[in-house]
Enzyme design. Structure first.
Site, short mmCIF file in Angstrom:
data_model
loop_
_atom_site.label_atom_id
_atom_site.label_comp_id
_atom_site.label_asym_id
_atom_site.label_seq_id
_atom_site.Cartn_x
_atom_site.Cartn_y
_atom_site.Cartn_z
N ASP A 129 1.06 -1.41 0.08
CA ASP A 129 0.20 0.52 -0.06
C ASP A 129 0.43 1.45 -0.22
OD1 ASP A 129 0.99 0.19 2.66
OD2 ASP A 129 -0.82 0.29 4.00
N HIS A 130 1.66 1.26 0.61
CA HIS A 130 3.21 2.63 0.51
C HIS A 130 3.74 3.17 -0.61
CE1 HIS A 130 2.42 2.49 4.54
NE2 HIS A 130 3.40 3.26 4.92
N ASP A 194 2.94 -0.85 11.32
CA ASP A 194 3.24 0.66 11.22
C ASP A 194 2.32 0.98 12.25
OD1 ASP A 194 2.20 2.24 8.38
OD2 ASP A 194 0.86 2.69 10.40
N ARG A 476 -2.38 12.92 10.32
CA ARG A 476 -0.84 12.93 10.99
C ARG A 476 -0.47 14.40 9.94
NH1 ARG A 476 2.88 8.60 11.57
NH2 ARG A 476 1.91 8.30 13.81
N SER A 671 5.38 7.63 12.83
CA SER A 671 5.80 6.87 12.47
C SER A 671 6.26 5.50 12.55
CB SER A 671 6.38 6.46 10.64
OG SER A 671 5.06 7.62 10.31
N ARG A 673 8.57 3.82 11.20
CA ARG A 673 9.93 2.92 11.05
C ARG A 673 10.99 2.54 11.03
NH1 ARG A 673 9.44 8.60 7.54
NH2 ARG A 673 7.46 7.92 7.77
#
Length: 785
Positions: A129-130, A194, A476, A671, A673
């Site tokens: 999806d990213h 995520d 965000r 995020s 990440r």
């Protein structure tokens, strides 16, 4: 379970004959086995284990339990012996499943490959999806993404097949919407790579965002560690109505708690107002709980969840949840660490921003505030959708607003985009006419993907540096988040408010009170939108986009070319040498907010998420250097020249010099990440010292063998200067709860000592000593074999 047992006993008693009794019992036992998902028919929900663990812990603690405690403690590895103290002890947990989005799945799967294990130990999925950039519209953007990212998609597909991981192809939709539709259920514990994984709390699950290394632990069958969360209760009374929406609940809470007010806690919603919110509305609220730093958020099981489960083909799960409902709601008299009360009947529509998701304004006030602050009031783009607000109900409420404007001959004054949350949502809103209404009002339907919400937006209507305003239904709105333009003032609100403001074209419009002028010159007022929370017909599933993992993937080959610029196999990080960290240079002393976007930018850098060396070229390029007030400009202490942060870090690494980063409050918010932790470790960093950390980032740093430390006295932040050298001493006696000393050496030869705190437990200290959590896992595997 008691009502089921009584019913079964009565039924057995009513039937005569041993064979017949055995037959009925067998059928009922089969019925009691309910699959977690129809994609995994042989993986069953285990409420009996949840019930057993909860009863063990309740007896030990001798008090009523919150819902959060029931689900978390219900997944303890050892409920009889686990030390439990909110906010202090570390829990060893056994989550039910793992979910990974494609940007983070690359590094997670590379780490899993490094572990040497043949197959994942729990049901796991990958969601593409990213990596889909919003440019021309859904189908064209999807085709372009498949072409550009073919190497990455092939890696994820083949890695999923080899290691037993389900693969959702590009175009499937956003990870969190797919989880809600297929995988979340009341009482589940799911971890996802995520930060908005808490979306699943809308279906009564404890769903927690983590870094990829945490996911590897769970996929490897290792107990997963989490600091025992505090529990913040949000009591909802009254009933939502009019223009107020579920999004306004979390926008209000964000204004109360701020971006770090939920750190270390689970937000648990309860009270009579809960039943006035749809299941997908509850998911919206839980999703954006990530913006207040919460570990996760959750709602109690109720009829709205039951209705959603039934509509998404999971009535059997709802029936099972009904039997175990007492374990899926809080106990009467349970105690929260903090309580916030919100009367939904009095809640007004909100809009938060710009530049931070906790700057809350009622929609009625934002125009005046914008004029006072000098923010642009003209709206250039309105964007609806995202993992936060892309449900059928969201699309319906937006379409209801758009339909009114069209009836008066109006279209959007602002550009307007729509992001469906999943292929199922896209197909259903096409069938039911919502998509066409949104097109007719001027909207562009984008691909079923994250798109502009995460910076995947090839924006053409402005130049970089041009001051402008956008309004979104996203979660965000950090500086440069959506379009890489630091002058874009991004505001977050509900989809229906975005639609109304896009039609009016200005922040000064309040749809509750203000009038629009139709094409005929007559004034009219928009009525509050009303829409079905779920489609009257069944959902249209759309195209089949799921790849089942084969029963035996051992023969599957996973390609990673040694010359690839997108993928790179991992090399183990160096082991700690047993000595104190002496005379470290300071790479950068960060001023103010430093999110994971600042530490490891997304947008165009997403293409390197599977290549650690390449993506490390974005290390801290967005952080502001306190020495000169600039981004991506730091002094090289060895040459005295100013240059980019990554280049300076690489120079220090080449020269064999260890370095540290000094940060401010809530360092690493945003995020999940883990690249924000992998990159400093890869380029020679050893210590990150801050006033405070965001939860996920602190854990990610520990996993990669770095030392995340906090000032015992936050004022000591001012004692360290970018030209100083630092030594961390006492590492030979590194122990849980024991502070470490930091010796600051100033250029004039003077020294001073400050104390630094940490939250390492014994196993996390072993991660540091081994060089990383993955190194430690391999050590344990070697010992066991």
């Amino acid at each position: 379970m008691a009502p089921y047992c009584v019913w079964l006993a009565r039924l057995r008693h009513a039937l005569n004959g041993g064979i017949r009794r055995y037959h009925v019992a067998s059928v009922l036992c089969q019925r009691a086995k309910v699959a977690m998902s129809h994609f995994e028919p042989n993986e069953y929900i285990n409420y009996e284990k949840l019930e057993k663990n909860i009863n063990i812990v309740r007896k030990r603690l001798d008090r009523p339990l919150t819902l959060s405690e029931k689900i978390v403690y219900g997944h303890l590895d050892d409920p009889a012996k686990q030390e439990i103290e909110r906010g202090k002890t570390y829990l060893r947990l056994r989550p039910d499943r793992v979910a990974m989005q494609d940007a983070t799945a690359q590094m997670a799967m590379l780490q899993f490959i490094s572990s040497g294990l043949p197959k994942v130990a729990v049901p796991s999925t990958i969601h593409c999806d990213h990596l889909i950039e919003a440019q021309l519209g859904g189908e064209k953007d999807l085709r372009r993404a498949k072409d550009i990212n073919q190497e990455v998609y092939n890696f994820l597909s083949t890695a999923g097949a080899k290691y037993g991981v389900g693969f959702w192809k590009p175009g499937s939709g956003i990870i969190h919407q797919i989880i809600l539709e297929n995988y979340s259920y009341p009482g589940v514990m799911l971890i996802g790579t995520d930060s908005h994984t808490p979306n699943g709390g809308g279906l009564g699950g404890i769903c927690i965002g983590v870094g990829g290394a945490d996911a590897v632990d769970v996929m490897a069958g290792i107990p997963w560690e989490l600091k025992c969360p505090k529990v913040i209760g949000v009591k909802l009374t009254g009933k939502l109505s009019g223009w107020s929406s579920p999004k306004d609940v979390i926008l209000k809470v964000a204004g109360i708690l701020t971006v770090k007010g939920g750190t270390g806690a689970i937000i648990e919603y309860h009270g009579p107002g809960v039943d006035s919110i749809s299941c997908t509305g509850m998911a919206t609220i839980c999703n954006m709980g990530a913006e207040i730093g919460a570990t996760t958020s959750v709602f109690p099981y109720n009829t709205r969840m039951k209705k959603y489960l039934g509509k998404t083909g999971r009535a059997d799960i709802a029936a099972l949840a009904d039997e175990f409902q007492q374990y899926l709601v809080p106990d009467a008299g349970c105690q929260y660490d903090q309580v916030i009360e919100i009367n939904l009947s009095e809640l007004k529509p909100h809009i938060n921003g710009p530049f931070t998701p906790d700057l809350a304004h009622p929609v009625s006030d934002v125009g005046a505030v914008a004029e006072k602050e000098g923010w642009p009031v003209d709206i250039r783009v309105g964007l609806i959708g995202s993992c936060t607000n892309s449900s059928y109900e969201d699309m319906g409420r937006s379409a209801a607003v758009a339909k009114q404007a069209l009836a008066h001959g109006l279209k959007c004054k602002s550009k307007f985009t729509i992001t469906p949350g999943s292929e199922q949502i896209r197909a259903t809103i096409e069938r039911d006419g919502y998509a066409q209404i949104l097109r007719d009002v001027g909207g562009l339907i984008l691909a079923n993907a994250c798109g502009p919400c995460i910076g995947q937006w090839d924006r053409k209507d402005i130049k970089k540096g041009e001051k402008n305003t956008i309004v979104t239904s996203y979660n965000r709105n950090f500086t440069g988040r959506n379009d890489a333009n630091p002058e874009t003032h991004a505001f977050v609100t509900s989809p229906e408010i975005v639609t109304a403001l896009s039609i009016a074209g200005t922040l000064k419009f309040n749809p509750e009170t203000d009038f629009l002028t139709g094409a005929d010159g007559k004034k009219f007022k928009l009525e509050a939108p009303d829409a079905d929370e779920l489609p009257r017909l069944d959902f249209d599933p759309g195209q089949d986009t799921y790849q089942y993992p084969p029963k035996d993937g051992s023969g599957q080959h996973v390609d990673v070319s040694p010359t690839s610029q997108r993928l790179q196999l991992l090399e183990p990080f160096d082991k700690w040498d047993g000595k104190d960290l002496e005379d470290m240079l300071i790479l950068i002393k960060v001023k103010g907010k430093c999110t994971t976007d600042h530490i490891s930018a997304a947008g165009p850098w997403l293409k390197f998420r599977g290549h650690l060396d390449n993506i490390s070229n974005n290390l801290l390029i967005g952080a502001i250097n306190i020495e000169n007030g600039k981004a991506n400009s730091v002094r090289n202490a060895l040459t005295q020249e100013f240059g980019p942060v990554p280049d300076t870090a690489r120079y220090y690494k080449k020269m064999g010099v260890k370095w540290a980063v000094i940060g401010d409050e809530n360092y690493g918010e945003g995020s999940s990440r883990e690249h924000a932790a992998l990159e400093p470790r890869h380029l020679g960093g050893r210590v990150i010292i801050t006033k405070s950390f965001a939860r996920i980032h602190e854990t990610n740093l520990k996993k990669q063998g770095l030392l995340p430390l906090t000032f015992a006295d936050p004022a000591d932040y001012n004692k360290i200067h970018p030209v100083d050298k630092l030594s961390i001493v006492g590492l030979a006696d590194f122990a849980p709860g024991k502070p470490l000393k930091c010796i600051i050496k100033h250029p004039n030869g003077s020294q001073e000592t400050i104390m630094l705190n940490h939250t390492f437990n014994e196993s996390q200290i072993e991660w540091f000593q081994a060089g990383s959590a993955l190194n430690r896992m391999k050590e344990l595997q070697q010992k066991s074999s």
